[in-house]
Design a protein around this motif. Structure first.
Motif, short mmCIF file in Angstrom:
data_model
loop_
_atom_site.label_atom_id
_atom_site.label_comp_id
_atom_site.label_asym_id
_atom_site.label_seq_id
_atom_site.Cartn_x
_atom_site.Cartn_y
_atom_site.Cartn_z
N LEU A 141 -21.30 4.93 -1.07
CA LEU A 141 -19.95 4.34 -1.19
C LEU A 141 -18.97 5.38 -1.70
O LEU A 141 -19.29 6.14 -2.62
N LEU A 142 -17.79 5.41 -1.14
CA LEU A 142 -16.71 6.22 -1.69
C LEU A 142 -15.87 5.30 -2.60
O LEU A 142 -15.93 4.07 -2.45
N PRO A 143 -15.10 5.88 -3.52
CA PRO A 143 -14.38 5.02 -4.49
C PRO A 143 -13.41 4.05 -3.81
O PRO A 143 -12.68 4.45 -2.89
N PHE A 144 -13.40 2.81 -4.25
CA PHE A 144 -12.44 1.83 -3.71
C PHE A 144 -12.23 0.70 -4.72
O PHE A 144 -13.04 0.51 -5.62
N ASN A 145 -11.14 -0.01 -4.56
CA ASN A 145 -10.87 -1.23 -5.33
C ASN A 145 -10.82 -2.40 -4.37
O ASN A 145 -10.59 -2.21 -3.16
N PHE A 146 -11.01 -3.60 -4.87
CA PHE A 146 -10.92 -4.75 -3.97
C PHE A 146 -10.45 -5.98 -4.74
O PHE A 146 -10.55 -6.04 -5.96
N THR A 147 -9.93 -6.94 -3.99
CA THR A 147 -9.55 -8.22 -4.58
C THR A 147 -9.63 -9.29 -3.49
O THR A 147 -9.56 -8.98 -2.30
N ARG A 148 -9.75 -10.53 -3.93
CA ARG A 148 -9.78 -11.63 -2.96
C ARG A 148 -8.37 -11.83 -2.42
O ARG A 148 -7.41 -11.88 -3.18
N LEU A 149 -8.26 -11.93 -1.09
CA LEU A 149 -6.95 -12.16 -0.48
C LEU A 149 -6.71 -13.66 -0.38
O LEU A 149 -5.77 -14.20 -0.94
N ASP A 150 -7.57 -14.33 0.35
CA ASP A 150 -7.59 -15.79 0.39
C ASP A 150 -8.88 -16.23 1.08
O ASP A 150 -9.54 -15.42 1.73
N GLY A 151 -9.25 -17.47 0.91
CA GLY A 151 -10.48 -17.98 1.52
C GLY A 151 -11.64 -17.05 1.21
O GLY A 151 -11.87 -16.68 0.05
N ASP A 152 -12.33 -16.63 2.27
CA ASP A 152 -13.48 -15.74 2.11
C ASP A 152 -13.12 -14.28 2.38
O ASP A 152 -14.00 -13.43 2.52
N ASP A 153 -11.84 -14.02 2.54
CA ASP A 153 -11.41 -12.65 2.89
C ASP A 153 -11.03 -11.83 1.65
O ASP A 153 -10.35 -12.33 0.75
N TYR A 154 -11.45 -10.57 1.70
CA TYR A 154 -11.16 -9.64 0.60
C TYR A 154 -10.42 -8.43 1.15
O TYR A 154 -10.67 -8.01 2.28
#
Ligand code: SF4
Length: 486
Positions: free
Chosen positions: A20-33
């Protein structure tokens, strides 16, 4: 006892398939990130794909794998050039830093013949000539301007109303051009003016020296005149006459306009946009009020909150999308700036969307009295009695002393979104910026508590909206691509 685990616990082997390379994530809506990386690439993944990805279970044949690899979220044995490409994109994103300060604001006069209750610079009445910049101060400010290593120099005249001290504007323009014969920079001039006092002579000078005009237009006549009172209650008519006159002398694309949202603007965003369309502007910058100057004294700033402004903004954006679908090419400029960060590897020169912050190193302000401030907002704060972000004075300090002032370096370092609390883990960090003066003003420190920050709330909602709208509708995605400005 060992505080940290051994190094091998942090390294990943490519033998297993990919790392994995560095990344951030968050929930957008429903099951999508939504996932983002440090160079601003973004991707929307379903929750199952995200889980498979982080657990190294994603098969190379899947679409998610291909996209993650193409956008530098993973590294596998075939990715020979991935790290080099990532480094190149990171350098591109931050390349403006090497140039240092390009925008130099000269406050030609704090006098103004308007009496706007939302004025953020605490203008003075127009007969108080002690609030004018003198040629001696301008000379020193110009010496500092050309000490900046930036290959492009934009000198912007602000006020008050800078046309009330037009001889000083003329002096600075002519002197700057003389100095530039030695320095060879790409030199531009802008006058930020309400145009109420513009004359043929002023425009002839602007034509000779290729000066751009930036004016204020808050919407239809009744709204504009309510927001921007002046003797005769004719601010709107004067602005429209001035725009037409300036366009005919200088050229259509040499004149731009800015609006400010007041409580009276809420609910009228379509009329405001219609006024810009009627006057044939190519777009609009839907701007909230800032917490400085008379905007605070008169309680205009606190008259609406971030949620009310966002409702106004999104209604405007949807209306602009509709206009485009009906064949009227028109854009919203704040969205354009963000989209340029989202869809290209380039950073932006817009001070509020830069990290490290754009104060001082993107733009700097020479006040009428020679004091130097880190930004327009910093001098607005000073007019309210708080000189925290005063970096020095043109008569007493060198460029090196000003640009390395502790208050500036501390604010830049502490507010950097790559390491600031909450921002460093925020999925939208690559699109955002740092605004240490706003957070100092509203929360008492330059970093700011982001869950309580109107700046953060507004930006995060806009990032989510833009990403969601592009995912939902290919036509909107294509329209937004056309709004990119580099
Ligand atoms: S200010 Fe808010 S939206 Fe911007 S990077 Fe920080 S946490 Fe994210």
């Amino acid at each position: 006892m060992n505080k940290f685990q051994a190094l091998e616990n942090f390294s990943e082997s490519l033998d297993s398939g990919y790392s994995l390379l560095p990344f951030n994530f968050t929930r957008l809506d429903g099951d999508d990130y939504v996932l983002t990386n440090m160079v601003g690439e973004y991707l929307i993944l379903a929750r199952d794909d995200l889980q498979d990805f982080v657990k190294h279970r994603l098969a190379p044949s899947t679409e998610a794998y291909v996209c993650l690899k193409a956008k530098h979220f993973l590294l596998d044995l075939d990715s020979n050039a991935a790290i080099d490409l990532l480094a190149l994109k990171a350098r591109t994103k931050f390349e403006r830093l090497a140039n240092l300060t390009g925008l130099h604001v000269f406050v030609a006069s704090l006098r103004c013949e308007h009496a706007c209750p939302y004025c953020q610079v605490s203008r003075q009445s127009d007969d108080a000539s002690r609030f004018d910049m003198s040629p001696a101060t301008a000379d020193k400010a110009l010496a500092l301007t050309f000490s900046s290593p930036s290959p492009t120099i934009k000198i912007e005249f602000q006020g008050g109303e800078p046309l009330l001290n037009f001889p000083l504007v003329q002096y600075v323009v002519e002197r700057a051009k003389m100095l530039n014969a030695l320095h060879g920079r790409d030199l531009q001039f802008v006058i930020a003016t309400n145009l109420a006092l513009v004359t043929d002579e002023i425009l002839a000078f602007c034509k000779t020296h290729e000066i751009l005009i930036s004016t204020s237009l808050d919407g239809p006549a009744d709204l504009h005149n309510k927001n921007r009172p002046r003797p005769g209650n004719d601010s709107h008519q004067r602005a429209v006459d001035g725009i037409n006159m300036a366009r005919s002398r200088l050229g259509r694309n040499r004149v731009s306009a800015l609006m400010t949202t007041t409580k009276a603007s809420l609910g009228r965003v379509r009329e405001i946009i219609d006024e810009y369309v009627r006057l044939e502007f190519p777009g609009i910058f839907l701007r909230p009020l800032s917490p400085y100057g008379f905007a605070v004294k008169t309680k205009y700033y606190s008259a609406y909150n971030a949620d009310e402004w966002l409702a106004f903004y999104f209604e405007g954006l949807e209306y602009i999308i509709q206009l485009n679908q009906n064949g009227i090419a028109f854009r919203e400029f704040y969205a354009s700036l963000i989209l340029s960060k989202m869809l290209t590897p380039f950073g932006t020169g817009f001070v509020d969307l830069r990290s490290p912050a754009g104060i001082g190193i993107g733009a700097i302000v020479y006040n009428y009295d020679g004091d130097v401030y880190a930004s327009d907002e910093s001098r607005m704060l000073a007019e309210m009695g708080d000189k925290t972000f005063r970096l020095g004075n043109v008569h007493n300090n060198t460029w090196e002393e000003i640009i390395t002032a502790d208050v500036l370096l501390d604010a830049l370092e502490s507010s950097y979104t790559g390491s600031a609390p909450m921002c460093s883990e925020c999925a939208f960090e690559p699109f955002c910026g740092a605004d240490p003066v706003f957070h100092y003003r509203t929360q008492g420190d330059t970093v700011g508590n982001k869950p309580n920050s109107a700046f953060c709330k507004r930006n995060m909602a806009i990032f989510r909206y833009l990403v969601s709208r592009m995912r939902e509708d290919a036509a909107v995605h294509s329209l937004f691509r056309g709004w990119i400005r580099i």
